[in-house]
Scaffold this motif. Structure first.
Motif, short mmCIF file in Angstrom:
data_model
loop_
_atom_site.label_atom_id
_atom_site.label_comp_id
_atom_site.label_asym_id
_atom_site.label_seq_id
_atom_site.Cartn_x
_atom_site.Cartn_y
_atom_site.Cartn_z
N CYS A 102 0.85 -1.19 0.00
CA CYS A 102 0.00 0.00 0.00
C CYS A 102 0.89 1.25 0.00
CB CYS A 102 -0.90 0.01 1.22
SG CYS A 102 -1.98 -1.43 1.34
N SER A 103 0.34 2.34 -0.57
CA SER A 103 1.05 3.60 -0.59
C SER A 103 0.05 4.73 -0.45
CB SER A 103 1.83 3.74 -1.91
OG SER A 103 2.46 5.01 -1.99
N GLY A 104 0.29 5.60 0.50
CA GLY A 104 -0.63 6.71 0.70
C GLY A 104 -2.04 6.27 1.01
N GLY A 105 -2.18 5.15 1.67
CA GLY A 105 -3.50 4.64 2.02
C GLY A 105 -4.20 3.90 0.90
N VAL A 106 -3.55 3.77 -0.25
CA VAL A 106 -4.14 3.06 -1.39
C VAL A 106 -3.44 1.72 -1.56
CG1 VAL A 106 -4.61 3.11 -3.87
CG2 VAL A 106 -4.75 5.21 -2.52
N CYS A 107 -4.22 0.66 -1.60
CA CYS A 107 -3.68 -0.70 -1.74
C CYS A 107 -4.14 -1.26 -3.07
CB CYS A 107 -4.15 -1.58 -0.59
SG CYS A 107 -3.75 -0.92 1.04
N PRO A 108 -3.29 -1.19 -4.10
CA PRO A 108 -3.76 -1.59 -5.44
C PRO A 108 -4.18 -3.06 -5.56
CG PRO A 108 -1.73 -0.32 -5.57
CD PRO A 108 -1.93 -0.69 -4.13
N GLY A 109 -3.51 -3.93 -4.77
CA GLY A 109 -3.82 -5.35 -4.86
C GLY A 109 -3.22 -6.03 -6.07
N ALA A 110 -2.56 -5.26 -6.96
CA ALA A 110 -1.96 -5.86 -8.16
C ALA A 110 -0.82 -6.78 -7.76
CB ALA A 110 -1.45 -4.75 -9.08
N LEU B 29 -15.56 -0.92 -11.36
CA LEU B 29 -14.33 -1.16 -10.61
C LEU B 29 -13.82 0.14 -9.97
CD1 LEU B 29 -12.50 -3.59 -13.07
CD2 LEU B 29 -14.02 -4.13 -11.15
N LEU B 30 -14.65 1.18 -10.00
CA LEU B 30 -14.30 2.46 -9.40
C LEU B 30 -14.66 2.45 -7.92
CD1 LEU B 30 -13.31 5.38 -9.75
CD2 LEU B 30 -15.68 6.00 -10.32
N TYR B 31 -13.63 2.58 -7.09
CA TYR B 31 -13.83 2.56 -5.66
C TYR B 31 -14.08 3.97 -5.14
CZ TYR B 31 -13.07 1.04 -0.81
OH TYR B 31 -13.22 0.77 0.53
N SER B 32 -14.53 4.08 -3.92
CA SER B 32 -14.88 5.38 -3.35
C SER B 32 -13.68 6.32 -3.22
CB SER B 32 -15.54 5.19 -1.99
OG SER B 32 -14.72 4.45 -1.13
N ASN B 33 -12.48 5.77 -3.31
CA ASN B 33 -11.28 6.61 -3.21
C ASN B 33 -10.89 7.24 -4.56
OD1 ASN B 33 -10.20 4.45 -4.59
ND2 ASN B 33 -8.78 3.84 -2.98
N GLY B 34 -11.69 6.96 -5.59
CA GLY B 34 -11.45 7.54 -6.90
C GLY B 34 -10.57 6.70 -7.80
N TYR B 35 -10.10 5.57 -7.33
CA TYR B 35 -9.24 4.70 -8.13
C TYR B 35 -10.04 3.54 -8.72
CZ TYR B 35 -5.16 7.08 -6.20
OH TYR B 35 -4.22 8.03 -5.86
N ASN B 36 -9.64 3.14 -9.92
CA ASN B 36 -10.20 1.96 -10.57
C ASN B 36 -9.28 0.77 -10.30
OD1 ASN B 36 -12.60 2.76 -12.43
ND2 ASN B 36 -11.07 4.38 -12.71
#
Lengths: 124, 112
Positions: A102-110, B29-36
């Motif tokens: 995760c980075s900056g609270g975002v966890c891509p999961g890729a 696939l768009l999450y509430s944080n704005g990322y797909n």
């Protein structure tokens, strides 16, 4: 070097049990989710599920729930995929893969790091 | 469960020409944080898959800038600006919005 190294090819008979391994190195193994991915001969990729080495929290995809078991030995940075009774339809290449951190609270999961794959052949 | 559908399934391309692959999802696939939460992988012949793009459009480390991703919600596209011989293989989209994660069927890119 950051890598995932899987155990070698296996040839087993239907009904036998099997455990294959995936050893991580070069990064904090217990801090990143790991996935198992199946690729049957000539076919596409299927995500079997994921496991968190830190606490062995495992999430199985419905198609694989009850068919396989994920486990981890943190002391040797190794994850395992296990069958209690193999079937011919389990013949496939199996990959382990690390989920991105995760980075900056975002966890891509890729899946950013993959093992070399382990070919499992089940035949009488 | 989320189903991803890729098209085309086979893509012959002349070197130097552009290429485009579509991936459509059965749900956003768009999450509430704005990322797909949509990723792209390439599996070269005889190799393990490798990550190309994550979160729809972010290139993974070491991926050439001729690869780009676009789209949002349920429709996504992988574009190669100028195909090179080393780009042959099977391209997969995959979602990581929620478990179970799933892959598209794959698109086989070959050189004409």
């Amino acid at each position: 070097e950051v890598q995932l190294v899987q155990s070698g090819a296996e040839v087993n008979k239907p009904g036998e049990s099997l455990k294959i391994s995936c050893q991580g190195s070069g990064y904090r193994f217990d801090n990143s989710w790991l996935a198992w991915v199946r690729q049957m001969p000539g076919k596409g990729l299927e995500c079997m599920g994921i496991i968190y080495p830190g606490d062995s929290d495992a999430r199985y995809s419905p198609s694989f729930q009850g068919q396989v078991t994920f486990s981890v030995d943190k002391s040797i940075n190794t994850a395992y995929l296990q069958w209690s009774r193999l079937k011919a339809s389990d013949t496939a290449m199996y990959y382990c893969a690390r989920l991105m951190s995760c980075s900056g609270g975002v966890c891509p999961g890729a899946f950013d790091l993959w093992g070399q794959g382990a070919m499992v052949t089940v035949s009488s | 469960d989320i189903v991803l559908t890729q098209s085309p399934l086979s893509l012959p391309v002349t070197p130097g020409e552009p290429a485009s692959i579509s991936c459509r999802s059965s749900q956003s696939l768009l999450y509430s944080n704005g990322y797909n939460y949509l990723n792209w992988y390439l599996q070269k012949p005889g190799q393990s898959p490798q990550l190309l793009l994550f979160l729809g459009s972010s290139r993974a480390s070491g991926v050439p800038d001729r690869f780009s991703g676009s789209g949002s919600g349920t429709d996504f596209t992988l574009k190669i600006s100028r195909v090179e011989a080393e780009d042959v293989g099977v391209y997969y989209c995959m979602h990581t919005l929620q478990t179970p994660y799933s892959f598209g069927q794959g698109t086989k890119l070959e050189i004409k």
